[in-house]
Design a protein around this motif. Structure first.
Motif, PDB file in Angstrom:
ATOM      1  N   ASP A  38      81.141  45.684  54.586  1.00  0.00           N
ATOM      2  CA  ASP A  38      82.338  44.885  54.814  1.00  0.00           C
ATOM      3  C   ASP A  38      83.252  44.983  53.605  1.00  0.00           C
ATOM      4  N   ALA A  39      84.258  44.115  53.548  1.00  0.00           N
ATOM      5  CA  ALA A  39      85.282  44.243  52.517  1.00  0.00           C
ATOM      6  C   ALA A  39      84.725  44.136  51.104  1.00  0.00           C
ATOM      7  N   ASP A  41      81.005  43.663  50.379  1.00  0.00           N
ATOM      8  CA  ASP A  41      79.551  43.725  50.245  1.00  0.00           C
ATOM      9  C   ASP A  41      78.999  44.895  51.035  1.00  0.00           C
ATOM     10  N   ILE A  42      77.781  45.294  50.670  1.00  0.00           N
ATOM     11  CA  ILE A  42      77.074  46.376  51.348  1.00  0.00           C
ATOM     12  C   ILE A  42      75.628  45.945  51.544  1.00  0.00           C
ATOM     13  N   LYS A  43      75.084  46.208  52.727  1.00  0.00           N
ATOM     14  CA  LYS A  43      73.668  46.005  52.990  1.00  0.00           C
ATOM     15  C   LYS A  43      73.081  47.348  53.401  1.00  0.00           C
ATOM     16  N   LEU A  44      71.974  47.709  52.787  1.00  0.00           N
ATOM     17  CA  LEU A  44      71.342  48.987  53.050  1.00  0.00           C
ATOM     18  C   LEU A  44      70.048  48.815  53.833  1.00  0.00           C
ATOM     19  N   GLU A  45      69.678  49.857  54.575  1.00  0.00           N
ATOM     20  CA  GLU A  45      68.355  49.905  55.190  1.00  0.00           C
ATOM     21  C   GLU A  45      67.283  49.785  54.119  1.00  0.00           C
ATOM     22  N   LEU A  46      67.583  50.261  52.924  1.00  0.00           N
ATOM     23  CA  LEU A  46      66.616  50.229  51.826  1.00  0.00           C
ATOM     24  C   LEU A  46      66.337  48.798  51.353  1.00  0.00           C
ATOM     25  N   ASP A  47      67.326  47.910  51.448  1.00  0.00           N
ATOM     26  CA  ASP A  47      67.095  46.498  51.129  1.00  0.00           C
ATOM     27  C   ASP A  47      65.969  45.940  52.004  1.00  0.00           C
ATOM     28  N   VAL A  48      66.061  46.215  53.305  1.00  0.00           N
ATOM     29  CA  VAL A  48      65.065  45.726  54.248  1.00  0.00           C
ATOM     30  C   VAL A  48      63.714  46.369  53.975  1.00  0.00           C
ATOM     31  N   ARG A  49      63.716  47.672  53.719  1.00  0.00           N
ATOM     32  CA  ARG A  49      62.461  48.377  53.474  1.00  0.00           C
ATOM     33  C   ARG A  49      61.753  47.835  52.229  1.00  0.00           C
ATOM     34  N   CYS A  50      62.526  47.587  51.178  1.00  0.00           N
ATOM     35  CA  CYS A  50      61.934  47.055  49.944  1.00  0.00           C
ATOM     36  C   CYS A  50      61.385  45.646  50.149  1.00  0.00           C
ATOM     37  N   GLN A  51      62.116  44.804  50.902  1.00  0.00           N
ATOM     38  CA  GLN A  51      61.601  43.453  51.140  1.00  0.00           C
ATOM     39  C   GLN A  51      60.327  43.497  51.973  1.00  0.00           C
ATOM     40  N   LYS A  52      60.269  44.374  52.981  1.00  0.00           N
ATOM     41  CA  LYS A  52      59.057  44.488  53.789  1.00  0.00           C
ATOM     42  C   LYS A  52      57.871  44.941  52.943  1.00  0.00           C
ATOM     43  N   VAL A  92      75.407  46.760  45.729  1.00  0.00           N
ATOM     44  CA  VAL A  92      76.675  47.492  45.649  1.00  0.00           C
ATOM     45  C   VAL A  92      76.644  48.464  44.465  1.00  0.00           C
ATOM     46  N   ASN A  93      76.162  48.009  43.312  1.00  0.00           N
ATOM     47  CA  ASN A  93      75.998  48.915  42.176  1.00  0.00           C
ATOM     48  C   ASN A  93      75.120  50.106  42.564  1.00  0.00           C
ATOM     49  N   TYR A  94      73.985  49.793  43.172  1.00  0.00           N
ATOM     50  CA  TYR A  94      73.017  50.824  43.543  1.00  0.00           C
ATOM     51  C   TYR A  94      73.648  51.855  44.480  1.00  0.00           C
ATOM     52  N   PHE A  95      74.368  51.386  45.479  1.00  0.00           N
ATOM     53  CA  PHE A  95      74.974  52.279  46.462  1.00  0.00           C
ATOM     54  C   PHE A  95      75.974  53.232  45.823  1.00  0.00           C
ATOM     55  N   PHE A  96      76.738  52.733  44.868  1.00  0.00           N
ATOM     56  CA  PHE A  96      77.781  53.553  44.251  1.00  0.00           C
ATOM     57  C   PHE A  96      77.297  54.312  43.006  1.00  0.00           C
ATOM     58  N   VAL A 170      79.939  36.609  27.406  1.00  0.00           N
ATOM     59  CA  VAL A 170      79.802  35.786  28.611  1.00  0.00           C
ATOM     60  C   VAL A 170      79.928  36.676  29.844  1.00  0.00           C
ATOM     61  N   ALA A 171      78.988  36.559  30.751  1.00  0.00           N
ATOM     62  CA  ALA A 171      79.076  37.249  32.038  1.00  0.00           C
ATOM     63  C   ALA A 171      79.599  36.283  33.084  1.00  0.00           C
ATOM     64  N   MET A 172      80.404  36.801  33.995  1.00  0.00           N
ATOM     65  CA  MET A 172      80.916  36.001  35.100  1.00  0.00           C
ATOM     66  C   MET A 172      80.757  36.775  36.401  1.00  0.00           C
ATOM     67  N   GLY A 173      80.708  36.026  37.483  1.00  0.00           N
ATOM     68  CA  GLY A 173      80.729  36.613  38.809  1.00  0.00           C
ATOM     69  C   GLY A 173      81.318  35.614  39.769  1.00  0.00           C
ATOM     70  N   PHE A 174      81.897  36.094  40.852  1.00  0.00           N
ATOM     71  CA  PHE A 174      82.454  35.162  41.834  1.00  0.00           C
ATOM     72  C   PHE A 174      82.629  35.875  43.168  1.00  0.00           C
ATOM     73  N   SER A 175      82.318  35.153  44.236  1.00  0.00           N
ATOM     74  CA  SER A 175      82.579  35.697  45.559  1.00  0.00           C
ATOM     75  C   SER A 175      84.082  35.750  45.773  1.00  0.00           C
ATOM     76  N   LYS A 176      84.495  36.512  46.750  1.00  0.00           N
ATOM     77  CA  LYS A 176      85.914  36.828  46.880  1.00  0.00           C
ATOM     78  C   LYS A 176      86.680  35.911  47.820  1.00  0.00           C
ATOM     79  N   SER A 177      86.157  34.721  48.091  1.00  0.00           N
ATOM     80  CA  SER A 177      86.913  33.788  48.920  1.00  0.00           C
ATOM     81  C   SER A 177      88.164  33.352  48.166  1.00  0.00           C
ATOM     82  N   LYS A 178      89.165  32.920  48.915  1.00  0.00           N
ATOM     83  CA  LYS A 178      90.433  32.504  48.315  1.00  0.00           C
ATOM     84  C   LYS A 178      90.210  31.371  47.317  1.00  0.00           C
TER      85      LYS A 178
END
Length: 273
Positions: A38-39, A41-52, A92-96, A170-178
């Protein structure tokens, strides 16, 4: 449920984290199958495989303990114990092709006590008993158990001693909602001028491990999920830092992790409310 041996659980969590990390490393240069793109975020098949894979390993040792994970839950996650898992924190880091991503595994127990990670469920309070974070690109493994010290590859680490914002990274992060952007960007602008450096790195688990290790002095997120911070939050506390959390009605959290000397001086005001 019978009381769980924390030492045994820690050994199993380490085994699971290393196994998932190996899958991440082995697939680093291979094409990635995308489940969701999506705009922001990214979800990979590998995320699911690793959790399983993680679930398979922890269930072999503790079949009665449910798992709460980014890729879905299994069992009653309000039980006496639960695993909290982010199989690839920093997808997202991993994918790119940015080698800044990690496996994060925590074990929590239901508790009536007030602690740093309380209040994340509208019905139950939980206390984190252990945390494991594994970076497969550096081979760095962080571990912590409640009441003990945070260790990096078996060596005790501590938060930094910096007490001035001008000396702090200092590290920061934030979701992209308005709303999040409107609340966060003024603080990013201010801290970029006041702090030594500001970093936006993209893996909450590693940022918390870095605070616990003294590499970062503080890490701020206005909206974050439990699986991102359950393991790393304990590490910050076990390293002498502070994990300041404000529960949100939807189960997510507002957060400031720091070395125990900076949060009030950062003047975050309404950012965490």
């Amino acid at each position: 449920m019978k009381k769980v041996s924390v030492n045994k659980a820690l050994a199993i969590a380490i085994k699971a984290a290393r196994a998932a990390g190996k899958v991440m490393h082995n697939n680093w240069y291979l094409p990635k199958r995308v489940k969701l793109f999506d705009a922001h975020d990214i979800k990979l098949e590998l995320d699911v495989r690793c959790q399983k894979l993680i679930e398979k390993i922890v269930r072999q040792a503790f079949p009665q303990i449910p798992l709460l994970g980014e890729e879905g839950d299994s069992g009653n996650v309000n039980a006496a114990y639960r695993w909290v898992v982010d199989p690839i924190d920093g997808t997202v880091n991993y994918f790119f092709g940015l080698p800044h991503a990690a496996v994060s595994i925590a074990l929590q127990a239901r508790s009536d006590k007030k602690s740093g990670l309380d209040g994340v469920s509208p019905h139950r309070h939980f206390e984190t008993l252990l945390g494991v974070i594994f970076d497969p690109f550096t081979g760095e493994l962080w571990t912590a158990t409640r009441g003990g010290k945070t260790k990096l590859n078996g060596r005790v680490v501590r938060c930094s001693d910096h007490s001035k914002v001008s000396d702090a990274i200092v590290a920061m992060g934030f979701s992209k909602s308005k709303e999040n952007m409107e609340k966060s960007l003024p603080h990013l602008n201010r801290l970029s001028r006041q702090a030594k450096k500001v970093r936006i790195m993209g893996s909450a688990a590693l940022e918390l491990a870095y605070v616990a290790s003294g590499r970062l002095d503080a890490y701020i997120e206005r909206t974050i999920n439990l699986w991102d911070i359950a393991a790393g939050g304990l590490m910050v506390e076990c390293s002498g830092g502070e994990m300041y959390l404000v529960p949100m009605p939807d189960g997510r959290l507002r957060m400031c992790a720091d070395n125990g000397k900076l949060r009030r001086k950062l003047k975050l005001g309404g950012l965490l409310r």
